[in-house]
Write a protein that holds these residues in place. Sequence first.
Motif, PDB file in Angstrom:
ATOM      1  N   VAL A   1       0.838  -1.198   0.000  1.00 11.91           N
ATOM      2  CA  VAL A   1       0.000   0.000   0.000  1.00 11.91           C
ATOM      3  C   VAL A   1       0.876   1.253   0.000  1.00 11.91           C
ATOM      4  N   ASN A   2       1.971   1.229   0.751  1.00 11.23           N
ATOM      5  CA  ASN A   2       2.900   2.366   0.756  1.00 11.23           C
ATOM      6  C   ASN A   2       3.495   2.600  -0.631  1.00 11.23           C
ATOM      7  N   GLU A   3       3.829   1.536  -1.319  1.00 10.47           N
ATOM      8  CA  GLU A   3       4.470   1.653  -2.630  1.00 10.47           C
ATOM      9  C   GLU A   3       3.492   2.005  -3.747  1.00 10.47           C
ATOM     10  N   LEU A   4       2.282   1.480  -3.689  1.00 14.88           N
ATOM     11  CA  LEU A   4       1.365   1.574  -4.826  1.00 14.88           C
ATOM     12  C   LEU A   4       0.372   2.726  -4.727  1.00 14.88           C
ATOM     13  N   ASP A   5       0.355   3.396  -3.614  1.00 13.21           N
ATOM     14  CA  ASP A   5      -0.356   4.666  -3.477  1.00 13.21           C
ATOM     15  C   ASP A   5      -1.837   4.624  -3.867  1.00 13.21           C
ATOM     16  N   GLY A   6      -2.495   3.488  -3.653  1.00 17.54           N
ATOM     17  CA  GLY A   6      -3.930   3.413  -3.894  1.00 17.54           C
ATOM     18  C   GLY A   6      -4.365   3.302  -5.342  1.00 17.54           C
ATOM     19  N   ILE A   7      -3.424   3.118  -6.243  1.00 19.89           N
ATOM     20  CA  ILE A   7      -3.751   3.010  -7.667  1.00 19.89           C
ATOM     21  C   ILE A   7      -4.300   1.597  -7.913  1.00 19.89           C
ATOM     22  N   SER A   8      -5.587   1.519  -8.227  1.00 23.16           N
ATOM     23  CA  SER A   8      -6.268   0.226  -8.269  1.00 23.16           C
ATOM     24  C   SER A   8      -5.637  -0.759  -9.249  1.00 23.16           C
ATOM     25  N   CYS A   9      -5.251  -0.298 -10.425  1.00 25.01           N
ATOM     26  CA  CYS A   9      -4.689  -1.248 -11.401  1.00 25.01           C
ATOM     27  C   CYS A   9      -3.370  -1.832 -10.904  1.00 25.01           C
ATOM     28  N   TRP A  10      -2.590  -1.046 -10.153  1.00 26.99           N
ATOM     29  CA  TRP A  10      -1.323  -1.569  -9.630  1.00 26.99           C
ATOM     30  C   TRP A  10      -1.572  -2.486  -8.442  1.00 26.99           C
ATOM     31  N   LEU A  11      -2.607  -2.206  -7.664  1.00 21.93           N
ATOM     32  CA  LEU A  11      -2.966  -3.123  -6.576  1.00 21.93           C
ATOM     33  C   LEU A  11      -3.377  -4.481  -7.144  1.00 21.93           C
ATOM     34  N   VAL A  12      -4.162  -4.456  -8.207  1.00 22.00           N
ATOM     35  CA  VAL A  12      -4.588  -5.702  -8.866  1.00 22.00           C
ATOM     36  C   VAL A  12      -3.368  -6.434  -9.422  1.00 22.00           C
ATOM     37  N   GLU A  13      -2.521  -5.722 -10.125  1.00 17.08           N
ATOM     38  CA  GLU A  13      -1.317  -6.324 -10.719  1.00 17.08           C
ATOM     39  C   GLU A  13      -0.426  -6.928  -9.637  1.00 17.08           C
ATOM     40  N   PHE A  14      -0.228  -6.187  -8.552  1.00 17.49           N
ATOM     41  CA  PHE A  14       0.578  -6.687  -7.445  1.00 17.49           C
ATOM     42  C   PHE A  14      -0.044  -7.957  -6.853  1.00 17.49           C
ATOM     43  N   GLY A  15      -1.352  -7.913  -6.585  1.00 15.93           N
ATOM     44  CA  GLY A  15      -2.037  -9.078  -6.012  1.00 15.93           C
ATOM     45  C   GLY A  15      -1.927 -10.300  -6.904  1.00 15.93           C
ATOM     46  N   PHE A  16      -2.120 -10.092  -8.198  1.00 16.06           N
ATOM     47  CA  PHE A  16      -1.998 -11.197  -9.147  1.00 16.06           C
ATOM     48  C   PHE A  16      -0.587 -11.766  -9.123  1.00 16.06           C
ATOM     49  N   ASN A  17       0.406 -10.889  -9.159  1.00 15.70           N
ATOM     50  CA  ASN A  17       1.796 -11.346  -9.152  1.00 15.70           C
ATOM     51  C   ASN A  17       2.155 -12.057  -7.847  1.00 15.70           C
ATOM     52  N   TYR A  18       1.630 -11.580  -6.739  1.00 12.34           N
ATOM     53  CA  TYR A  18       1.898 -12.245  -5.458  1.00 12.34           C
ATOM     54  C   TYR A  18       1.311 -13.656  -5.478  1.00 12.34           C
ATOM     55  N   TRP A  19       0.078 -13.765  -5.945  1.00 10.74           N
ATOM     56  CA  TRP A  19      -0.574 -15.071  -6.032  1.00 10.74           C
ATOM     57  C   TRP A  19       0.220 -16.010  -6.943  1.00 10.74           C
ATOM     58  N   ARG A  20       0.687 -15.490  -8.046  1.00  7.01           N
ATOM     59  CA  ARG A  20       1.384 -16.299  -9.041  1.00  7.01           C
ATOM     60  C   ARG A  20       2.824 -16.633  -8.638  1.00  7.01           C
ATOM     61  N   ARG A  21       3.512 -15.663  -8.028  1.00  7.50           N
ATOM     62  CA  ARG A  21       4.945 -15.826  -7.758  1.00  7.50           C
ATOM     63  C   ARG A  21       5.277 -16.157  -6.306  1.00  7.50           C
TER      64      ARG A  21
END
Length: 109
Positions: A33-53
């Motif tokens: 949250v500190n890094e992505l500053d509430g930008i929804s598309c980056w939160l989604v991308e981060f979540g997807f990458n965390y799940w995958r990686r």
Amino acid sequence: MRPFPRELSKDFLRVGFSEVGLKVPEEEIEKAVNELDGISCWLVEFGFNYWRRGSFECAMGGMIARAQSVIREEPVDVVEKNTEGVKSHLLRGLYAEDIQTVPENLLDG
């Protein structure tokens, strides 16, 4: 779309991780949250990458690679449309050291 408030960003990640059965440490959610500053598309991308990686570092690395790819692939479209906030939303999701790789015409005015 405006960035999510801080608490909504954390809840957004928690719910998403819960839906795919991941237990992510609260400190990693805070860090994201500190890094992505509430930008929804980056939160989604981060979540997807965390799940995958499976790790914060790999997820954030994947998200940054995706952000750089979007910026490289679509600079003309962003500049031509001059869509309010698009450049700042793209750039705010990047780490400071990654911004030097953004094409200069995107950083001008």
